[in-house]
Design an enzyme around this catalytic site. Structure first.
Site, PDB file in Angstrom:
ATOM      1  N   GLU A  86      38.740  40.471  30.121  1.00 33.06           N
ATOM      2  CA  GLU A  86      38.658  41.857  29.660  1.00 33.06           C
ATOM      3  C   GLU A  86      37.524  42.097  28.666  1.00 33.06           C
ATOM      4  OE1 GLU A  86      40.052  43.896  31.268  1.00 33.06           O
ATOM      5  OE2 GLU A  86      41.849  43.013  32.141  1.00 33.06           O
ATOM      6  N   HIS A 108      34.750  42.946  36.787  1.00 27.77           N
ATOM      7  CA  HIS A 108      35.747  41.895  37.014  1.00 27.77           C
ATOM      8  C   HIS A 108      35.433  41.063  38.262  1.00 27.77           C
ATOM      9  CE1 HIS A 108      38.481  42.470  33.784  1.00 27.77           C
ATOM     10  NE2 HIS A 108      38.829  43.706  34.109  1.00 27.77           N
ATOM     11  N   HIS A 165      33.864  49.066  34.770  1.00 31.26           N
ATOM     12  CA  HIS A 165      34.695  48.010  34.184  1.00 31.26           C
ATOM     13  C   HIS A 165      35.319  47.146  35.273  1.00 31.26           C
ATOM     14  CE1 HIS A 165      37.395  46.399  30.961  1.00 31.26           C
ATOM     15  NE2 HIS A 165      38.185  46.177  32.005  1.00 31.26           N
ATOM     16  N   GLU A 166      35.891  47.795  36.304  1.00 30.43           N
ATOM     17  CA  GLU A 166      36.542  47.030  37.374  1.00 30.43           C
ATOM     18  C   GLU A 166      35.527  46.250  38.207  1.00 30.43           C
ATOM     19  OE1 GLU A 166      39.683  46.681  37.284  1.00 30.43           O
ATOM     20  OE2 GLU A 166      39.844  48.158  35.672  1.00 30.43           O
TER      21      GLU A 166
END
Length: 736
Positions: free
Chosen positions: A419, A400, A396-397
């Site tokens: 997000e 980003h 997930h990170e």
């Protein structure tokens, strides 16, 4: 703009007048003091004014208005008696001239798209119709307004960049005779250096930041801003383009967390908070204020300083048991991405490497092998109980890096653009990391969609409608005042920090669009979109318009930007297309397997205490972590589970040793069924997994069971000093 806001429910103000003047580069020189729990030092700002500023340009009336709603009043700073390090002496030890050579841990990114963006940008510079009367005999002076909160500003001064040896090469016009104009021209030339001169640019920034001051500037502060002016500077063009601010953070500043690690040793970190970095240094917070930075941070030699920099920094030993660390960033980004973490850290490297790993590392240049772009914060909760939770959160990170950093939202109320995309890509990256076959990846992704569907339904049932909207400003999204100031809708509402609606509805919108196009077509488009908008700020319509232009007519089936706004982004509750899809969809194989296991546990729970023959014992299947989460959620729907069933459940799956997502559901079962034997497990979760335990506090209190409420209050008393402020505020409201 009313600066007296109720922090429990109001919007977060972005006060900086970015339409008039922009910070292009920050140079920070800071000392970390654990005894006083402060960070202090200097900040040098290199500014660029808009080329359309008018003669009487000033900040807006609302930016001028003080807390007491009186006219702005400015003061000269009182003499500074605070003991601070000699900035010029300490800076001279940092080896800034090393930027002339690409050393170990640095990379030459010149000429690569997106890593540098020092070309002049055209912004909508406009003057204000209102001007603040500063008491200077009716003259109108330009105000620089910076976002600032919970800081002690001690001194503001203009920097004499013209005094730097060799800087005259940046004076394009030798006919300039006004010294202030000469200084501003130097800064203008410096901030617009081409990308392939980035090392030279960083070196010049460093040397200019050490230049002597050439006059103190008047300043004032209110709740949310620092306002600076220079007598006689009536436009942004006239205002000094290099200023130095001496300041100190406050121990309770909301951008800085002073705490202890798991071994009880002191540490501090500045992970993004609801007010971003404005309690760490005065800055421009609006997303449009993209800037580069470099920073030197000193701390005791026993500490390691980590920062969100592009270089892999090594400490420079100073006298008296202190070390200095230097980091820099050459890709313009919002000030909110600046991060510091200081503590007694230890770098851990893999003990063994496979031959293929070693061969791959040897094939890289030293700078590529050691390159460490940015910090990722992970809770210790993700590091226990196997690799699954840690792997998904890391994915997930990592996502980003594209959505959140390389491409950002122009209006921070559109969080789904960061997000939602990261959540959708998280599954794709995790499948690749596990090297799953296509059908296995599909099954896992469908299972995770089922879990998110349940989570979204639960969240929408238990949250205010106004917080369920992904585009709350509607047609005003992206609008700012003449000065560039704006607000973040519900930005100070403590409930919003713990909500996942913008993650989940954003995820399901992208999943809906990908299924409409087909994965191959969608991800081919996504690569094209990232290439087109890399390094830019976007609004929802930028993505949706480009997507619809790439959808064949036969696949649109009535889709439009307006219909997506209406159904997905501007309405609370479940989007109608999502309800229709979930009702029509069949469960995946992994979810059906969980259903079969739930049926077995229901049979076990209905059995009388008397032992049956061994031949009638249930045989339970081994489940994946996500399947375990779904199993426990399904069992939470059962009205009653007896202690014997709960004990068998814990032993069968070793629930106390699973990851935090599984243990959280196990704790919910313990609380719901008042399984007193396992209350110790709930206490440990609330103390060791604080970031995930907020919901459990609520469950303990609504049960109206005296023992459970006592457990909640006891755990909060033990942990409240370690919790982040939002968490502590929300829990305190539950308990008292």
């Amino acid at each position: 703009m009313d600066t007296k806001l109720d922090p429990s429910r109001d919007d977060l103000p972005l006060m900086a007048n970015t339409s008039h003047i922009l910070v292009k580069h920050y140079v920070l020189d800071l000392d970390v003091d654990f005894d006083s729990q402060t960070i202090d030092g200097t900040l040098v700002l290199f500014l660029e004014s808009g080329n359309r500023s008018r003669k009487k340009s000033g900040s807006t009336e609302e930016a001028c208005r003080s807390e007491s709603n009186e006219a702005c009043k400015f003061r000269k700073p009182e003499p500074c008696h605070v003991p601070v390090a000699d900035t010029r002496t300490s800076l001279s030890k940092m080896g800034y001239n090393d930027f002339a050579i690409c050393g170990k841990g640095e990379r030459d990114t010149s000429g690569k798209d997106g890593n540098h963006d020092n070309q002049e940008q055209t912004y909508g510079i406009s003057s204000s119709k209102h001007c603040c009367d500063t008491g200077n005999h009716g003259s109108e002076n330009f105000l620089l307004v910076l976002d600032c909160c919970d800081l002690s500003v001690l001194k503001v001064e203009e920097v004499d960049v013209a005094a730097v040896p060799g800087i005259e090469k940046f004076t394009r016009s030798p006919k300039l005779t006004v010294v202030s104009e000469l200084r501003n021209q130097i800064v203008r030339e410096l901030v617009t250096l081409p990308a392939d001169r980035w090392r030279e640019q960083l070196d010049c920034y460093a040397r200019c930041s050490q230049a002597p001051g050439c006059g103190e500037l008047l300043f004032d502060t209110d709740t949310w801003s620092l306002q600076i002016r220079k007598t006689g500077a009536q436009t942004a063009t006239d205002f000094p383009h290099a200023i130095r601010i001496r300041y100190r953070t406050k121990p309770q500043g909301r951008s800085v967390t002073w705490t202890s690690d798991q071994s009880g040793r002191p540490c501090v970190y500045t992970m993004g908070s609801p007010i971003n970095n404005r309690a760490l240094f005065p800055c421009q917070e609006p997303p449009v204020a993209m800037s580069t930075w470099q920073a030197t941070v000193r701390a005791a030699a026993s500490f390691v300083v980590l920062m969100s920099g592009e270089n892999s920094a090594k400490p420079t030993q100073l006298r008296e048991g202190r070390s200095s660390w230097h980091y820099y960033v050459t890709m313009p980004m919002p000030a909110s991405t600046f991060t510091i973490a200081v503590g007694p850290w230890t770098e851990v490297k893999p003990e063994t490497c496979s031959p293929s790993d070693l061969a791959a590392e040897r094939s890289l240049s030293p700078s590529e092998a050691d390159f460490s772009p940015h910090i990722v914060f992970l809770s210790q909760s993700t590091l226990t109980g196997g690799s699954h939770l840690c792997g998904t959160r890391l994915c997930h990170e990592i996502a980003h890096a594209w959505f959140g950093l390389a491409i950002g939202a122009r209006d921070w109320t559109e969080e789904w653009l960061s997000e939602g995309f990261a959540t959708h890509l998280e599954d794709v990256f995790w499948a690749k990391a596990q090297q799953l076959a296509p059908h296995e990846a599909q099954e896992q992704q469908e299972l995770r969609a089922s879990l998110r569907w349940r989570r979204l339904q639960d969240e929408l049932r238990n949250s205010p409608e106004q917080l369920q909207v992904l585009r709350p400003n509607k047609e005003k999204t992206g609008h700012v005042s003449d000065s560039g100031s704006s607000v973040i809708k519900h930005g100070l509402n403590p409930e919003k920090v713990f909500m996942q609606v913008h993650y989940l509805k954003g995820y399901f919108l992208l999943r809906f669009l990908a299924r409409r196009l087909g994965d191959d077509t969608y991800f081919s488009f996504l690569r094209k979109f990232v290439h087109t908008f890399h390094g830019q700020l976007i609004l929802s319509q930028d993505f949706l318009q480009m997507l619809l232009e790439n959808i064949p007519e036969e696949k649109r089936l009535g889709l439009s930007v307006e219909s997506i706004f209406r159904d997905w982004l501007e309405s609370p509750g479940l989007p109608q297309p999502l309800q229709t899809e979930r009702q029509a969809g069949a469960e995946c194989g992994l979810a059906r397997q969980v259903g079969a296991e739930v049926a077995k546990w229901n049979r076990v729970n209905r059995r009388p205490r008397k032992r049956k023959r061994r031949g009638t014992e249930e045989v339970f299947e081994k489940l994946l972590p996500d399947q375990l989460v779904l199993l426990l959620e399904r069992l939470l729907e059962q009205k009653t589970l007896n202690p014997r069933t709960l004990r068998s459940l814990e032993r069968t799956y070793c629930l106390s040793q699973q990851d935090a997502e599984v243990r959280h559901r196990w704790c919910e079962l313990i609380v719901k069924h008042k399984y007193t034997t396992a209350y110790k497990t709930v206490e440990e979760f609330l103390q060791e997994d604080q970031a995930m335990g907020i919901y459990l506090y609520g469950e303990l209190m609504v049960s109206e069971d005296a023992r459970q409420q006592q457990l909640a209050r006891r755990c909060f008393q033990l942990t409240k000093e370690q919790m982040d402020r939002c968490s502590a505020q929300v829990v305190a409201e539950m308990l008292f």
